[in-house]
Design a protein around this motif. Structure first.
Motif, PDB file in Angstrom:
ATOM      1  N   GLU A 206     -16.461 -53.036  32.140  1.00 32.80           N
ATOM      2  CA  GLU A 206     -17.215 -51.812  31.890  1.00 32.80           C
ATOM      3  C   GLU A 206     -18.040 -51.393  33.103  1.00 32.80           C
ATOM      4  N   ASN A 207     -18.433 -52.376  33.904  1.00 37.64           N
ATOM      5  CA  ASN A 207     -19.171 -52.094  35.138  1.00 37.64           C
ATOM      6  C   ASN A 207     -18.241 -51.863  36.328  1.00 37.64           C
ATOM      7  N   MET A 208     -16.963 -51.644  36.043  1.00 37.11           N
ATOM      8  CA  MET A 208     -15.950 -51.357  37.070  1.00 37.11           C
ATOM      9  C   MET A 208     -15.820 -52.504  38.079  1.00 37.11           C
ATOM     10  N   GLU A 214     -14.301 -59.663  42.118  1.00 34.27           N
ATOM     11  CA  GLU A 214     -15.628 -59.191  41.686  1.00 34.27           C
ATOM     12  C   GLU A 214     -16.157 -58.027  42.522  1.00 34.27           C
ATOM     13  N   LYS A 215     -15.236 -57.279  43.139  1.00 34.44           N
ATOM     14  CA  LYS A 215     -15.633 -56.048  43.825  1.00 34.44           C
ATOM     15  C   LYS A 215     -15.800 -54.929  42.796  1.00 34.44           C
ATOM     16  N   THR A 216     -16.665 -53.971  43.088  1.00 33.17           N
ATOM     17  CA  THR A 216     -16.938 -52.860  42.182  1.00 33.17           C
ATOM     18  C   THR A 216     -16.204 -51.604  42.650  1.00 33.17           C
ATOM     19  N   PHE A 217     -15.631 -50.853  41.695  1.00 27.12           N
ATOM     20  CA  PHE A 217     -14.857 -49.653  41.998  1.00 27.12           C
ATOM     21  C   PHE A 217     -15.473 -48.437  41.311  1.00 27.12           C
ATOM     22  N   ASP A 225      -5.585 -50.107  38.920  1.00 29.27           N
ATOM     23  CA  ASP A 225      -4.558 -50.160  39.963  1.00 29.27           C
ATOM     24  C   ASP A 225      -4.801 -51.314  40.928  1.00 29.27           C
ATOM     25  N   HIS A 226      -6.058 -51.545  41.242  1.00 24.21           N
ATOM     26  CA  HIS A 226      -6.405 -52.643  42.150  1.00 24.21           C
ATOM     27  C   HIS A 226      -5.998 -53.992  41.562  1.00 24.21           C
ATOM     28  N   MET A 227      -6.368 -54.245  40.314  1.00 25.06           N
ATOM     29  CA  MET A 227      -6.056 -55.531  39.686  1.00 25.06           C
ATOM     30  C   MET A 227      -4.553 -55.726  39.535  1.00 25.06           C
ATOM     31  N   ARG A 228      -3.822 -54.625  39.321  1.00 24.84           N
ATOM     32  CA  ARG A 228      -2.373 -54.741  39.180  1.00 24.84           C
ATOM     33  C   ARG A 228      -1.696 -54.986  40.524  1.00 24.84           C
TER      34      ARG A 228
END
Length: 440
Positions: A206-208, A214-217, A225-228
């Motif tokens: 929820e905090n992106m 553990e980077k924030t988007f 898309d990043h995690m995939r």
């Protein structure tokens, strides 16, 4: 000598098990161990200084700088506040040198530059027993919580990656995330405080925040898309905040949840074309409770104990309505009593194991147990013998009980019989019968 004398006082008149795997039930008095350690400041063992529980590092720093006291392997202490309370009391009774190793720094230099440091560690038997006692208390609490979660049928939660809802048992959601979203946090039985664990992960999303790096988007689409693309559908191996959610961290001191995750066995999610032709299953080699007889299967061992010793473990489980961990404690209790040549029913001692087994048969004590409170103790969570195959075969599932009235819980998927006429016409069995009739 001081530690040995104290241990004697701790046991008192109680009939304690004096083997390495057994621990005294009372270690530092009810006032010390009964005190709650949640939310209270932790007091220095050598002065009146106190620190909030989250500031444990500040307390350790204070003891090193002001008192030259070092506590070894602090991270392996199950309940640090109670540990400190115990040693604060003991240090008022005897000099610190009776318990701690004394280390002299700069021993070859000038005397004015030398300092004495005191090391408190589990090399001292009293300290080791204390650590094990505290670990037992925590282990019992965690295993009770895990048992509640295993039996809980009120679990209800939505998948954090899709809108599908799951109700019943937590395993359905965890297996769904592993299979459909390639996101595995481990086998359900390896996890405790599951609801809090999932809430922690959902809060990060929820905090992106990526669960792995553990980077924030800036938005959920970019995060997804990043995690995939980066294959970050897993949790951060360096984040120690996840340690408390893995049961192995309470069972084996010093073993991290990351090691557990690497041991996670999920063959059902692996590719079907994997070659397992070289797999060789090793025999179970289960050992009888009452003699040296071994068997390659649990069925043979259960049959041997019933026919030779008139001991029916399945019947005891059913009659006493034993949960999984109660069965574990019962088996370990019987193992230890037999090892000490003592009847687990009447507590009579014998010179040999053979005499004890004969006594059990003659007195009809084989299937008689003492009060549940006598053997349902936390020290019997720990196995008497390593790799005891009897423990690996235990189960709290009624569906695995033997007998004609028990049915399997294996799901059966029915055929589509919406068009029964067409099904009969196209049946392979029907064609085979026709061919057979024509040939005859």
């Amino acid at each position: 000598m001081a530690a040995q004398m104290h241990n004697t006082n701790l046991t008192g008149e109680q009939d304690c098990i004096l083997e390495p795997l057994c621990f005294p039930e009372q270690l530092c008095g009810s006032a010390c161990l009964a005190a709650s350690s949640d939310g209270h400041p932790v007091t220095c063992v050598l002065c009146s200084g106190s620190f909030p529980s989250p500031e444990k590092d500040q307390l350790l720093k204070h003891m090193v700088l002001d008192h030259k006291l070092v506590i070894a392997d602090v991270k392996l202490i199950a309940d640090f506040p109670r540990y400190m309370l115990y040693w604060k009391k003991r240090f008022t009774e005897q000099p610190i040198t009776d318990f701690c190793s004394v280390i002299k720094t700069n021993s070859e230099g000038p005397e004015e530059q030398q300092e004495l440091y005191f090391l408190l560690c589990d090399a001292l038997p009293e300290d080791r027993i204390l650590r094990e006692q505290l670990q037992q208390r925590r282990l019992e609490k965690v295993l009770e919580q895990q048992q509640k979660e295993r039996d809980d049928t009120t679990f209800h939660r939505t998948c954090m990656f899709c809108s599908e809802e799951f109700a019943g048992n937590r395993s359905s959601l965890l297996n769904h995330m592993a299979k459909e979203h390639s996101f595995s946090i481990g086998l359900p039985d390896n996890i405790v405080y599951c609801t809090e664990f999932l809430h922690t992960l959902e809060l990060k999303l929820e905090n992106m925040q990526c669960l792995y790096c553990e980077k924030t988007f800036r938005d959920k689409t970019t995060l997804k898309d990043h995690m995939r693309k980066k294959q970050h559908r897993r949790i951060n191996a360096k984040n120690n905040d996840y340690d408390r959610f893995y049961i192995i961290n309470y069972l084996e001191l010093g073993k991290t949840w990351e090691e557990v995750q690497s041991e996670d066995d999920r063959e059902m999610f692996e590719d079907e074309d994997d070659d397992w032709s070289d797999w060789q299953a090793h025999p179970v080699c289960a050992v009888c409770l009452f003699c040296e007889q071994q068997a390659e299967t649990m069925e043979k061992m259960y049959t041997h104990m019933e026919e030779t010793h008139e001991f029916d473990l399945h019947k005891l489980k059913t009659d006493l309505n034993l949960k999984f961990y109660q069965q574990v404690k019962l088996v370990n209790y019987i193992r230890r009593e037999l090892h000490q040549c003592r009847c687990y029913c009447c507590q009579e001692k014998f010179e040999s194991k053979e005499e004890l087994v004969q006594h059990l048969v003659n007195k009809g004590h084989v299937m008689q147990l003492p009060e549940v409170s006598h053997w349902d103790q936390p020290q019997y969570y720990f196995p008497t013998y390593e790799n005891d195959a009897l423990l690996t075969a235990l189960s709290d599932s009624d569906s695995e009980s033997e007998g004609p009235n028990h049915t399997s819980e294996v799901p059966v998927i029915a055929e589509d019989i919406s068009n029964l006429k067409v099904l009969k016409q196209n049946s392979v069995l029907g064609k085979l019968l026709k061919d057979r009739g024509g040939s005859s």
